[in-house]
Design a protein around this motif. Structure first.
Motif, PDB file in Angstrom:
ATOM      1  N   ASP A 323       6.492  -1.559  -5.504  1.00 54.86           N
ATOM      2  CA  ASP A 323       5.405  -0.704  -5.945  1.00 54.86           C
ATOM      3  C   ASP A 323       4.698  -0.086  -4.731  1.00 54.86           C
ATOM      4  O   ASP A 323       4.784  -0.589  -3.619  1.00 54.86           O
ATOM      5  N   LEU A 324       3.993   0.997  -4.963  1.00 61.50           N
ATOM      6  CA  LEU A 324       3.299   1.728  -3.897  1.00 61.50           C
ATOM      7  C   LEU A 324       1.788   1.564  -4.066  1.00 61.50           C
ATOM      8  O   LEU A 324       1.143   2.328  -4.793  1.00 61.50           O
ATOM      9  N   GLY A 325       1.228   0.553  -3.399  1.00 63.53           N
ATOM     10  CA  GLY A 325      -0.204   0.308  -3.477  1.00 63.53           C
ATOM     11  C   GLY A 325      -0.988   1.346  -2.685  1.00 63.53           C
ATOM     12  O   GLY A 325      -0.700   1.588  -1.515  1.00 63.53           O
ATOM     13  N   GLN A 326      -1.987   1.962  -3.314  1.00 57.29           N
ATOM     14  CA  GLN A 326      -2.750   2.998  -2.645  1.00 57.29           C
ATOM     15  C   GLN A 326      -3.582   2.458  -1.484  1.00 57.29           C
ATOM     16  O   GLN A 326      -3.896   3.192  -0.544  1.00 57.29           O
ATOM     17  N   ALA A 327      -3.934   1.182  -1.528  1.00 60.77           N
ATOM     18  CA  ALA A 327      -4.651   0.586  -0.398  1.00 60.77           C
ATOM     19  C   ALA A 327      -3.798   0.605   0.862  1.00 60.77           C
ATOM     20  O   ALA A 327      -4.307   0.781   1.978  1.00 60.77           O
ATOM     21  N   ARG A 328      -2.491   0.422   0.699  1.00 59.80           N
ATOM     22  CA  ARG A 328      -1.585   0.468   1.844  1.00 59.80           C
ATOM     23  C   ARG A 328      -1.511   1.895   2.408  1.00 59.80           C
ATOM     24  O   ARG A 328      -1.447   2.095   3.619  1.00 59.80           O
ATOM     25  N   ARG A 329      -1.521   2.871   1.535  1.00 59.40           N
ATOM     26  CA  ARG A 329      -1.508   4.263   1.999  1.00 59.40           C
ATOM     27  C   ARG A 329      -2.757   4.569   2.809  1.00 59.40           C
ATOM     28  O   ARG A 329      -2.687   5.236   3.850  1.00 59.40           O
ATOM     29  N   ARG A 330      -3.897   4.062   2.357  1.00 64.23           N
ATOM     30  CA  ARG A 330      -5.141   4.323   3.079  1.00 64.23           C
ATOM     31  C   ARG A 330      -5.115   3.714   4.474  1.00 64.23           C
ATOM     32  O   ARG A 330      -5.679   4.277   5.424  1.00 64.23           O
ATOM     33  N   THR A 331      -4.445   2.574   4.631  1.00 60.32           N
ATOM     34  CA  THR A 331      -4.314   1.961   5.955  1.00 60.32           C
ATOM     35  C   THR A 331      -3.469   2.832   6.880  1.00 60.32           C
ATOM     36  O   THR A 331      -3.824   3.045   8.046  1.00 60.32           O
ATOM     37  N   LEU A 332      -2.365   3.349   6.373  1.00 63.80           N
ATOM     38  CA  LEU A 332      -1.526   4.241   7.174  1.00 63.80           C
ATOM     39  C   LEU A 332      -2.300   5.498   7.571  1.00 63.80           C
ATOM     40  O   LEU A 332      -2.244   5.935   8.727  1.00 63.80           O
ATOM     41  N   GLU A 333      -3.009   6.061   6.620  1.00 62.75           N
ATOM     42  CA  GLU A 333      -3.791   7.265   6.905  1.00 62.75           C
ATOM     43  C   GLU A 333      -4.873   6.979   7.946  1.00 62.75           C
ATOM     44  O   GLU A 333      -5.100   7.788   8.858  1.00 62.75           O
ATOM     45  N   HIS A 334      -5.521   5.837   7.836  1.00 66.55           N
ATOM     46  CA  HIS A 334      -6.581   5.490   8.791  1.00 66.55           C
ATOM     47  C   HIS A 334      -6.039   5.385  10.203  1.00 66.55           C
ATOM     48  O   HIS A 334      -6.628   5.917  11.150  1.00 66.55           O
ATOM     49  N   SER A 335      -4.914   4.705  10.366  1.00 69.28           N
ATOM     50  CA  SER A 335      -4.350   4.507  11.705  1.00 69.28           C
ATOM     51  C   SER A 335      -3.967   5.825  12.349  1.00 69.28           C
ATOM     52  O   SER A 335      -4.333   6.109  13.493  1.00 69.28           O
ATOM     53  N   VAL A 336      -3.237   6.669  11.616  1.00 73.27           N
ATOM     54  CA  VAL A 336      -2.761   7.906  12.230  1.00 73.27           C
ATOM     55  C   VAL A 336      -3.895   8.902  12.459  1.00 73.27           C
ATOM     56  O   VAL A 336      -3.975   9.535  13.518  1.00 73.27           O
TER      57      VAL A 336
END
Length: 416
Positions: A323-336
């Motif tokens: 599954d694609l958890g949106q919290a994980r996406r936010r972490t990737l976006e924050h780092s980059v």
């Protein structure tokens, strides 16, 4: 010999290519419609010969406890009633000692350095193109404590003759000019200049075509049901399309390898650790990376792929879930966006894949107790990094040749 390769990810494709070069009649079986459509599809884009370390390391148990409570956590653990998960976690924790770390990292570097040589030779003989860059990996430290802790990695790199440079803040901005806009957020870095980057999906697809030119037969949309074993020797593979005869079988099914093997009494300590990636278009090249930057705080790799940025990382231990958890996406976006706000993260392509992890970080490559059955799996986050060397090793072993590097500690019997 007739050799069947199970799996058409980066490991299966490179194995098939090298086996065909060795003169074998090779068939590859995969349930997907083409090569590299699962874990190899949108990985972090790193080919990290120097930045190559086992996850099991001194201090990791304490760090893991802290990570579990971070807002942008690099580690996510979803406990469940799963004997395989518990067994794998216990084995991994037993490798979190200085002695085991040094042993595991040394053999990983041995295989990675052999892969560095192998992929260079592969490029020369095929002219393969895949948005490749040869500008190294910069492991970026936001705190002095992180920089100080890199000493154990520096020691291992030096011991194995792997080139490296320890950089201060200003040197980091010279390697990655876009970091000058956020220089106050970093204290230093560790550069491994021989590392490479590229698009693993493009690489795998092109190499699969080269393998077909050598006579490799790819069977797509085909489910592997079982191995046909008689008198402790593999005779073939039972698939959704029927039975196929084989003199040798190479299992390169990544995280799904142990599910097949346990039916035949082989316990392979490989467990899926889910990773995520985000691929975003570059809108401002002056604020984008030149190569790969590894954000040590979040354990996230930020890689330049042509006119795109691939952001990949994190470790989620949750079994065979995709599954694609949106919290994980936010972490990737924050780092980059915190380091390289030169891309359009809102319009990025979000993806996840199951990395096949061993407890000690080293893949499992070699023969099994069943005659003609070989393993090439368990590469974790370093599948592409180690793929070319692993493929040459497995081709040598299947062909009865002695590999160019020591492989005695890579086979499954190291766990027995």
């Amino acid at each position: 010999m007739k050799v069947i390769v199970l799996g058409a990810g980066i490991i299966g494709v490179t194995s098939a290519y090298q086996l065909a070069k060795s003169g074998h009649e090779v068939t590859v079986i995969d349930r997907q419609q083409g090569p590299a459509l699962e874990t190899s599809f949108a990985n972090a884009g790193e080919v990290s010969f120097g930045y190559c370390s086992p996850w099991a390391a001194p201090g990791i148990p304490m760090k893991a406890m802290k990570w579990l409570f971070m807002h942008h956590a690099p580690l996510i653990l979803r406990p469940k009633i799963d004997r395989a998960m518990l067994s794998w976690l216990v084995k991994m924790l037993s490798n979190c000692t200085s002695k085991r770390y040094a042993i595991n990292k040394s053999r990983m570097l041995r295989l990675a350095d052999y892969s560095r040589i192998s992929i260079a030779e592969l490029r020369a003989e095929t002219g393969i193109a895949y948005d490749e860059r040869m500008q190294g990996t910069l492991q970026l430290f936001r705190t002095q404590a992180q920089l100080d802790a890199s000493g154990k990695d520096v020691k291992a790199l030096a011991a194995d003759g792997i080139p490296y440079e320890v950089l201060d803040r200003d040197a980091c901005t010279r390697v990655e000019p876009a970091l000058r806009h956020v220089r106050e957020k970093i204290v230093g870095g560790l550069l491994t200049p021989k590392d490479e980057t590229g698009d693993c999906y493009k690489f795998s697809g092109t190499l699969a075509g080269k393998a077909q030119d050598l006579g490799v037969n790819f069977l797509w949309d085909t489910t592997i049901k079982a191995l046909d074993i008689e008198s402790d020797r593999v005779r073939g593979v039972l698939t959704s399309s029927g039975w196929l005869a084989a003199d040798a079988v190479v299992v390169a099914l990544g995280s799904f390898s142990p599910l097949l093997l346990k039916r035949h009494g082989i316990k392979l300590p490989v467990y899926p650790v889910k990773g995520y990636s985000l691929t975003i278009p570059i809108t401002d090249a002056t604020r984008a990376p030149e190569s790969t930057v590894m954000d040590e705080t979040y354990k996230i790799a930020i890689t330049r792929l042509g006119d795109r940025i691939r952001v990949g990382g994190m470790a989620e231990i949750s079994g065979y879930t995709n599954d694609l958890g949106q919290a994980r996406r936010r972490t990737l976006e924050h780092s980059v966006m915190d380091l390289f706000p030169g891309g359009d993260a809102r319009n990025g392509s979000f993806w996840s894949g199951l990395r096949p992890m061993t407890p000690d970080g080293t893949p499992v490559i070699g023969a099994t107790r069943i005659g003609g059955l070989f393993l090439n799996t368990g590469h974790g986050t370093l599948g592409w990094t180690m793929s070319s060397g692993s493929a040459r090793v497995i081709a040598d072993l299947v062909s009865g040749r002695r590999p160019d590097i020591d492989t005695t500690d890579l086979a499954i019997n190291r766990y027995q």
